[in-house]
Design a protein around this motif. Sequence first.
Motif, PDB file in Angstrom:
ATOM      1  N   UNK A   1       0.837  -1.199   0.000  1.00 23.75           N
ATOM      2  CA  UNK A   1       0.000   0.000   0.000  1.00 23.75           C
ATOM      3  C   UNK A   1       0.874   1.253   0.000  1.00 23.75           C
ATOM      4  N   UNK A   2       0.498   2.201  -0.846  1.00 25.78           N
ATOM      5  CA  UNK A   2       1.245   3.440  -1.012  1.00 25.78           C
ATOM      6  C   UNK A   2       1.054   4.329   0.212  1.00 25.78           C
ATOM      7  N   UNK A   3       2.174   4.811   0.772  1.00 26.03           N
ATOM      8  CA  UNK A   3       2.138   5.670   1.949  1.00 26.03           C
ATOM      9  C   UNK A   3       2.340   7.136   1.590  1.00 26.03           C
TER      10      UNK A   3
ATOM     11  N   UNK B   1       8.086   6.363  -4.444  1.00 25.41           N
ATOM     12  CA  UNK B   1       6.935   5.885  -3.695  1.00 25.41           C
ATOM     13  C   UNK B   1       7.419   5.237  -2.404  1.00 25.41           C
ATOM     14  N   UNK B   2       6.860   5.662  -1.288  1.00 25.58           N
ATOM     15  CA  UNK B   2       7.067   4.985  -0.009  1.00 25.58           C
ATOM     16  C   UNK B   2       5.887   4.048   0.191  1.00 25.58           C
ATOM     17  N   UNK B   3       6.159   2.800   0.508  1.00 26.03           N
ATOM     18  CA  UNK B   3       5.089   1.806   0.611  1.00 26.03           C
ATOM     19  C   UNK B   3       5.363   0.849   1.755  1.00 26.03           C
ATOM     20  N   UNK B   4       4.315   0.180   2.172  1.00 27.20           N
ATOM     21  CA  UNK B   4       4.422  -0.786   3.262  1.00 27.20           C
ATOM     22  C   UNK B   4       4.890  -2.131   2.714  1.00 27.20           C
ATOM     23  N   UNK B   5       5.856  -2.727   3.391  1.00 30.08           N
ATOM     24  CA  UNK B   5       6.332  -4.055   3.019  1.00 30.08           C
ATOM     25  C   UNK B   5       6.743  -4.769   4.306  1.00 30.08           C
ATOM     26  N   UNK B   6       7.584  -5.812   4.197  1.00 26.49           N
ATOM     27  CA  UNK B   6       8.003  -6.528   5.405  1.00 26.49           C
ATOM     28  C   UNK B   6       9.378  -7.128   5.191  1.00 26.49           C
ATOM     29  N   UNK B   7      10.015  -7.474   6.302  1.00 29.45           N
ATOM     30  CA  UNK B   7      11.342  -8.064   6.222  1.00 29.45           C
ATOM     31  C   UNK B   7      11.254  -9.583   6.187  1.00 29.45           C
TER      32      UNK B   7
ATOM     33  N   UNK C   1      11.184   2.133  -0.265  1.00 32.91           N
ATOM     34  CA  UNK C   1      10.997   3.103  -1.350  1.00 32.91           C
ATOM     35  C   UNK C   1      11.329   2.452  -2.679  1.00 32.91           C
ATOM     36  N   UNK C   2      10.536   2.756  -3.693  1.00 30.13           N
ATOM     37  CA  UNK C   2      10.895   2.431  -5.063  1.00 30.13           C
ATOM     38  C   UNK C   2      10.856   3.706  -5.893  1.00 30.13           C
ATOM     39  N   UNK C   3      11.744   3.768  -6.869  1.00 28.29           N
ATOM     40  CA  UNK C   3      11.765   4.867  -7.822  1.00 28.29           C
ATOM     41  C   UNK C   3      11.090   4.377  -9.089  1.00 28.29           C
TER      42      UNK C   3
END
Length: 440
Positions: free
Chosen positions: A28-30, A52-58, A67-69
């Motif tokens: 989800x985009x933050x 884009x800053x987004x929610x992910x996990x380790x 972040x992805x460009x």
Amino acid sequence: MRGFRPLRPDQDPFYRPPAGFEHRAPGELLRSRVVELAVFGVVPLRVSAWQLLYRTSDLNGVPEASVTTVLLPRGAVPDGRRPLISFQCAIDALAPQCFPSYALRRGARALGAIPQLEVPLIAAALARGWAVSVPDHGGPGGRFGAPREPGYRALDGIRAALAFGSLGLDADTPVALWGYSGGGLATVWAAEVAARYAPELAIVGAVAGSPVGDPGSAFVRLNGTLFAGFAMVFLAGLRRTYPTLEPIAQLRVRPRYLDMLAKAEVGVTLPLLARLARRDVGRYSDLDVDTLLGLPEMRRIITDIRPGVVAPTMPLLIVQGVNDEIIAVADIDALVERYVGAGARVEYLRDRFSTHFLLQFIAIPTMLDWIADRLADIPAPSGTRTVRSVAASRRASRGHRTMARLSARLLTGRPIRSEPLVPQVDRAGQHPDATRLTGS
């Protein structure tokens, strides 16, 4: 923008997730922002770009933000028919100035960061008319070498890109994965976890150039060589990933080597390679390398970080130099054997001519043409071929001429617009010069 210097990720508020982000869905985009990119931080890269800053996990499922460009060709309008390529850079570092989201920006102080050398690959995908996502697949902690979690970050970056309105993409957008070396390793992790972690994504294929194959084996081989810096940065990343490594390091490794590992955590990749050349962990330990890596906890980690247990459900292209001076062809042969044994569909090209760094660039047309064929629904080939050179075909030669023109545009700061090459196929779905790739 003259004289502008972007903040490093560890200092930039953009990277800090909002309160409660952990309750958002993966991908989800933050937040988002427009950014300017540049070749080596200096020559403007004339494309449309956002972060884009987004929610992910380790690795352990702990929520985090990454972040992805995302990029479009200059002047491109949002178009739901446009494919998306997730390009995993060979970050090969822990330091935040090596993250693609920083190293690719105009004004970045990141000379020697490998993502800056990979701009031609990103630009080549844009020149096909494709959208590109370039994730910080090492995560906010720069956990180079961690298994599986680079895949989570890449796949969640794809989810964020598909939901980002300025790209004009949607849930049905065809997606391909691509990366070389450390980026190839991140790509195979993404390919392995995709069916379970992000089954809704329409991933048509994955291209992994020289994807390490067996990180533990690579560590042993590179330790004490000119490329020992790669081994040390890798070990420094694993210390962040596996807390159980720390007691072993403190007990078995001398303070001098630990000091060098600390420097490896904050340095830029290429200068580190020069500074750490020929460092041998065995000279700084009370155990030789084989005994050290034979400790039960070390064996468990080495097994965990080796890809190839899970067969990707999408077709794969793997490209490897037979005489690669960094990644042993035997390790990639074994990876392909594991994948095929598990049921994956793999085309494996072994190149006799190229060294590690050279193959990344001469294989660009071959890798992009393979992606284009998957996007065109041409059935993926399979099997292993050893070739004189992946550049030795008419189709690849056309691609290299296009790359020469594209490189001139990059170096002179001219816009990167969509100039797609249309694959030519015969009625059987094969390229007219496909047999020329077989070599001898």
